[in-house]
Scaffold this motif. Structure first.
Motif, PDB file in Angstrom:
ATOM      1  N   ARG A   1       4.609   8.023  -5.978  1.00 19.46           N
ATOM      2  CA  ARG A   1       5.945   8.508  -6.358  1.00 19.46           C
ATOM      3  C   ARG A   1       6.118   9.927  -5.814  1.00 19.46           C
ATOM      4  O   ARG A   1       5.252  10.772  -5.973  1.00 19.46           O
ATOM      5  CB  ARG A   1       6.092   8.498  -7.874  1.00 19.46           C
ATOM      6  N   ASN A   2       7.260  10.178  -5.181  1.00 22.47           N
ATOM      7  CA  ASN A   2       7.488  11.456  -4.500  1.00 22.47           C
ATOM      8  C   ASN A   2       6.336  11.764  -3.539  1.00 22.47           C
ATOM      9  O   ASN A   2       5.636  12.768  -3.667  1.00 22.47           O
ATOM     10  CB  ASN A   2       7.661  12.588  -5.512  1.00 22.47           C
ATOM     11  N   THR A   3       6.168  10.863  -2.572  1.00 20.70           N
ATOM     12  CA  THR A   3       5.135  11.018  -1.552  1.00 20.70           C
ATOM     13  C   THR A   3       5.176  12.420  -0.955  1.00 20.70           C
ATOM     14  O   THR A   3       6.243  12.968  -0.683  1.00 20.70           O
ATOM     15  CB  THR A   3       5.332   9.963  -0.444  1.00 20.70           C
ATOM     16  N   LEU A   4       3.988  12.994  -0.761  1.00 21.73           N
ATOM     17  CA  LEU A   4       3.861  14.340  -0.207  1.00 21.73           C
ATOM     18  C   LEU A   4       3.384  14.270   1.233  1.00 21.73           C
ATOM     19  O   LEU A   4       2.562  13.427   1.584  1.00 21.73           O
ATOM     20  CB  LEU A   4       2.861  15.152  -1.022  1.00 21.73           C
ATOM     21  N   VAL A   5       3.890  15.176   2.056  1.00 22.38           N
ATOM     22  CA  VAL A   5       3.434  15.323   3.435  1.00 22.38           C
ATOM     23  C   VAL A   5       3.082  16.790   3.637  1.00 22.38           C
ATOM     24  O   VAL A   5       3.858  17.675   3.274  1.00 22.38           O
ATOM     25  CB  VAL A   5       4.509  14.901   4.460  1.00 22.38           C
ATOM     26  N   ALA A   6       1.901  17.040   4.195  1.00 21.58           N
ATOM     27  CA  ALA A   6       1.487  18.419   4.468  1.00 21.58           C
ATOM     28  C   ALA A   6       0.851  18.475   5.845  1.00 21.58           C
ATOM     29  O   ALA A   6       0.220  17.509   6.292  1.00 21.58           O
ATOM     30  CB  ALA A   6       0.499  18.911   3.420  1.00 21.58           C
ATOM     31  N   ASP A   7       1.010  19.622   6.515  1.00 22.53           N
ATOM     32  CA  ASP A   7       0.307  19.808   7.780  1.00 22.53           C
ATOM     33  C   ASP A   7      -0.700  20.946   7.621  1.00 22.53           C
ATOM     34  O   ASP A   7      -0.705  21.649   6.604  1.00 22.53           O
ATOM     35  CB  ASP A   7       1.269  20.007   8.947  1.00 22.53           C
ATOM     36  N   PRO A   8      -1.578  21.143   8.600  1.00 23.22           N
ATOM     37  CA  PRO A   8      -2.675  22.101   8.417  1.00 23.22           C
ATOM     38  C   PRO A   8      -2.248  23.539   8.152  1.00 23.22           C
ATOM     39  O   PRO A   8      -3.005  24.303   7.554  1.00 23.22           O
ATOM     40  CB  PRO A   8      -3.452  21.993   9.734  1.00 23.22           C
ATOM     41  N   ASP A   9      -1.048  23.918   8.595  1.00 28.44           N
ATOM     42  CA  ASP A   9      -0.630  25.306   8.381  1.00 28.44           C
ATOM     43  C   ASP A   9      -0.035  25.542   7.006  1.00 28.44           C
ATOM     44  O   ASP A   9       0.416  26.643   6.688  1.00 28.44           O
ATOM     45  CB  ASP A   9       0.339  25.753   9.475  1.00 28.44           C
ATOM     46  N   GLY A  10      -0.029  24.498   6.162  1.00 28.38           N
ATOM     47  CA  GLY A  10       0.441  24.645   4.786  1.00 28.38           C
ATOM     48  C   GLY A  10       1.861  24.202   4.551  1.00 28.38           C
ATOM     49  O   GLY A  10       2.322  24.176   3.395  1.00 28.38           O
ATOM     50  N   THR A  11       2.603  23.853   5.597  1.00 27.97           N
ATOM     51  CA  THR A  11       3.964  23.363   5.423  1.00 27.97           C
ATOM     52  C   THR A  11       3.935  22.053   4.644  1.00 27.97           C
ATOM     53  O   THR A  11       3.122  21.170   4.912  1.00 27.97           O
ATOM     54  CB  THR A  11       4.637  23.136   6.779  1.00 27.97           C
ATOM     55  N   ARG A  12       4.830  21.919   3.661  1.00 28.03           N
ATOM     56  CA  ARG A  12       4.806  20.754   2.784  1.00 28.03           C
ATOM     57  C   ARG A  12       6.201  20.157   2.649  1.00 28.03           C
ATOM     58  O   ARG A  12       7.196  20.883   2.613  1.00 28.03           O
ATOM     59  CB  ARG A  12       4.278  21.156   1.403  1.00 28.03           C
ATOM     60  N   TYR A  13       6.259  18.839   2.573  1.00 33.15           N
ATOM     61  CA  TYR A  13       7.513  18.102   2.374  1.00 33.15           C
ATOM     62  C   TYR A  13       7.309  17.147   1.207  1.00 33.15           C
ATOM     63  O   TYR A  13       6.312  16.421   1.157  1.00 33.15           O
ATOM     64  CB  TYR A  13       7.869  17.324   3.642  1.00 33.15           C
ATOM     65  N   THR A  14       8.246  17.159   0.271  1.00 34.41           N
ATOM     66  CA  THR A  14       8.214  16.241  -0.860  1.00 34.41           C
ATOM     67  C   THR A  14       9.332  15.229  -0.698  1.00 34.41           C
ATOM     68  O   THR A  14      10.507  15.599  -0.622  1.00 34.41           O
ATOM     69  CB  THR A  14       8.403  16.989  -2.195  1.00 34.41           C
ATOM     70  N   ASN A  15       8.982  13.957  -0.637  1.00 31.28           N
ATOM     71  CA  ASN A  15       9.972  12.912  -0.418  1.00 31.28           C
ATOM     72  C   ASN A  15      10.634  12.499  -1.726  1.00 31.28           C
ATOM     73  O   ASN A  15       9.977  12.406  -2.764  1.00 31.28           O
ATOM     74  CB  ASN A  15       9.310  11.687   0.220  1.00 31.28           C
ATOM     75  N   ILE A  16      11.928  12.235  -1.656  1.00 33.45           N
ATOM     76  CA  ILE A  16      12.654  11.847  -2.871  1.00 33.45           C
ATOM     77  C   ILE A  16      13.205  10.427  -2.797  1.00 33.45           C
ATOM     78  O   ILE A  16      13.790   9.941  -3.764  1.00 33.45           O
ATOM     79  CB  ILE A  16      13.810  12.829  -3.175  1.00 33.45           C
ATOM     80  N   SER A  17      13.036   9.758  -1.668  1.00 31.55           N
ATOM     81  CA  SER A  17      13.542   8.385  -1.572  1.00 31.55           C
ATOM     82  C   SER A  17      12.485   7.414  -2.078  1.00 31.55           C
ATOM     83  O   SER A  17      11.308   7.747  -2.212  1.00 31.55           O
ATOM     84  CB  SER A  17      13.919   8.049  -0.128  1.00 31.55           C
ATOM     85  N   GLY A  18      12.921   6.169  -2.335  1.00 33.01           N
ATOM     86  CA  GLY A  18      11.980   5.130  -2.738  1.00 33.01           C
ATOM     87  C   GLY A  18      12.099   4.757  -4.199  1.00 33.01           C
ATOM     88  O   GLY A  18      12.708   5.469  -5.005  1.00 33.01           O
ATOM     89  N   ASN A  19      11.513   3.633  -4.546  1.00 29.98           N
ATOM     90  CA  ASN A  19      11.570   3.103  -5.909  1.00 29.98           C
ATOM     91  C   ASN A  19      10.374   2.171  -6.122  1.00 29.98           C
ATOM     92  O   ASN A  19       9.618   1.894  -5.184  1.00 29.98           O
ATOM     93  CB  ASN A  19      12.908   2.377  -6.129  1.00 29.98           C
ATOM     94  N   PRO A  20      10.177   1.660  -7.347  1.00 32.84           N
ATOM     95  CA  PRO A  20       9.003   0.819  -7.615  1.00 32.84           C
ATOM     96  C   PRO A  20       8.937  -0.479  -6.818  1.00 32.84           C
ATOM     97  O   PRO A  20       7.893  -1.142  -6.825  1.00 32.84           O
ATOM     98  CB  PRO A  20       9.123   0.535  -9.123  1.00 32.84           C
ATOM     99  N   GLY A  21      10.007  -0.844  -6.116  1.00 32.02           N
ATOM    100  CA  GLY A  21       9.948  -2.019  -5.261  1.00 32.02           C
ATOM    101  C   GLY A  21       8.909  -1.891  -4.159  1.00 32.02           C
ATOM    102  O   GLY A  21       8.440  -2.896  -3.613  1.00 32.02           O
ATOM    103  N   LEU A  22       8.527  -0.643  -3.836  1.00 32.61           N
ATOM    104  CA  LEU A  22       7.515  -0.408  -2.801  1.00 32.61           C
ATOM    105  C   LEU A  22       6.112  -0.778  -3.261  1.00 32.61           C
ATOM    106  O   LEU A  22       5.184  -0.812  -2.441  1.00 32.61           O
ATOM    107  CB  LEU A  22       7.543   1.059  -2.365  1.00 32.61           C
ATOM    108  N   ALA A  23       5.946  -1.046  -4.540  1.00 28.21           N
ATOM    109  CA  ALA A  23       4.638  -1.434  -5.065  1.00 28.21           C
ATOM    110  C   ALA A  23       4.389  -2.911  -4.780  1.00 28.21           C
ATOM    111  O   ALA A  23       4.385  -3.762  -5.680  1.00 28.21           O
ATOM    112  CB  ALA A  23       4.563  -1.153  -6.569  1.00 28.21           C
TER     113      ALA A  23
END
Length: 305
Positions: A204-226
């Motif tokens: 839930r709220n998948t996180l993406v980070a790169d080595p320099d510390g930049t971070r993205y928090t995803n807000i799309s998606g729902n339990p159907g992805l399970a």
């Protein structure tokens, strides 16, 4: 599948604003482009009994616009001569595919297996993918965590994307899954620093980070992805974008968003969250990418008038 009325005007504007963060992903194609203009992805995995994982990833790659896609099976011979529903996907054994020199990006791990053959294939992938974007998922991550030589090769790669779920993240870090979930941000950033990679921590709220510390928090998606195969589709989406020349960090963030937004699109068109199939996600993501390309093009043209 058609999406005549996927969401309200306010939802569409929200989607449009998010798409603006990923300009390379939602740029229109050049009029004189051809299949060679949009990259070649090698999807490697699919040990005996797990061929479907590679098929799902390769299919998603085609739907998201990859010029050419190879499915490489970690088996001694092909399980079938052609995929009846998707003859566009080229088939090879992993060993055959790893001899090719025309691959733009690699995605490995979907149904790869955990035996010595899988370990040898992953070692070859890390060698062949030197200098090319490489996504590692699923069994590849488990092998990476357990094998010092593979770990060292991955750390030296430089254009790596890792897509663990929490248990796989815990293996990579040598901690408990509960500790990952207790501080998902720190876990994601720690994997990125350790492997010098873009890291996608799924959930839930998948996180993406790169080595320099930049971070993205995803807000799309729902339990159907399970649902089984959902992660394979995500690997195909991100791998496809990388093969098309999208930088790994942007490909990961945009791919995660498209994957979740596709699930939202299906939910809002009457599919519902229960019983959503992984194979339904890629056509929805294709529709959404093209919709956003069209909206951005119109907005850009409007700004020039």
């Amino acid at each position: 599948m058609m999406f005549a009325k996927p969401y309200s005007a306010s939802d569409e504007m929200r989607y449009f604003q998010t798409a603006r963060q990923f300009p390379d992903v939602f740029a229109p194609r050049d009029a004189d482009s051809h299949k060679g203009s949009h990259g070649t992805l090698a999807v490697i995995g699919g040990a005996a009994g797990m061929s479907g994982a590679v098929i799902l990833a390769a299919t998603a790659a085609m739907y998201l616009g990859c010029g050419k896609t190879w499915a490489g099976f970690c088996q001694t011979q092909l399980p079938f001569a052609v995929i009846p529903e998707r003859p566009e996907i080229m088939l090879a054994t992993a060993a055959q595919l790893l001899q090719r020199n025309d691959i733009s990006a690699y995605a490995a791990g979907c149904g790869l297996g955990l035996d010595d053959d899988a370990r040898a294939v992953l070692h070859s992938v890390l060698q062949r993918a030197a200098g090319k974007p490489l996504l590692l998922d699923a069994d590849a991550l488990t092998l990476l965590a357990a094998t010092p030589e593979l770990r060292a090769a991955a750390q030296a790669h430089g254009r790596l994307v890792l897509t663990p779920h929490p248990a796989e993240a815990a293996r990579l870090l040598g901690i408990e899954t509960a500790a990952v979930q207790a501080d998902r941000v720190s876990a994601t950033q720690s994997i990125s620093r350790t492997f010098r990679a873009v890291t996608v921590l799924k959930g839930r709220n998948t996180l993406v980070a790169d080595p320099d510390g930049t971070r993205y928090t995803n807000i799309s998606g729902n339990p159907g992805l399970a649902t089984a195969g959902s992660g394979d589709v995500l690997s195909g989406i991100i791998g496809s974008l990388m093969a098309q020349g999208i930088p790994p960090a942007q490909a990961a963030c945009a791919g995660v968003w498209l994957h979740g937004a596709a699930a939202d699109l299906l939910r809002d068109n009457g599919i519902g969250e229960t019983g959503m199939l992984a194979g339904e996600l890629a056509p929805a993501a294709r529709w959404l990418r093209n919709r956003m390309i069209g909206l951005m093009l119109r907005a850009d043209l409007g700004g020039q008038n």
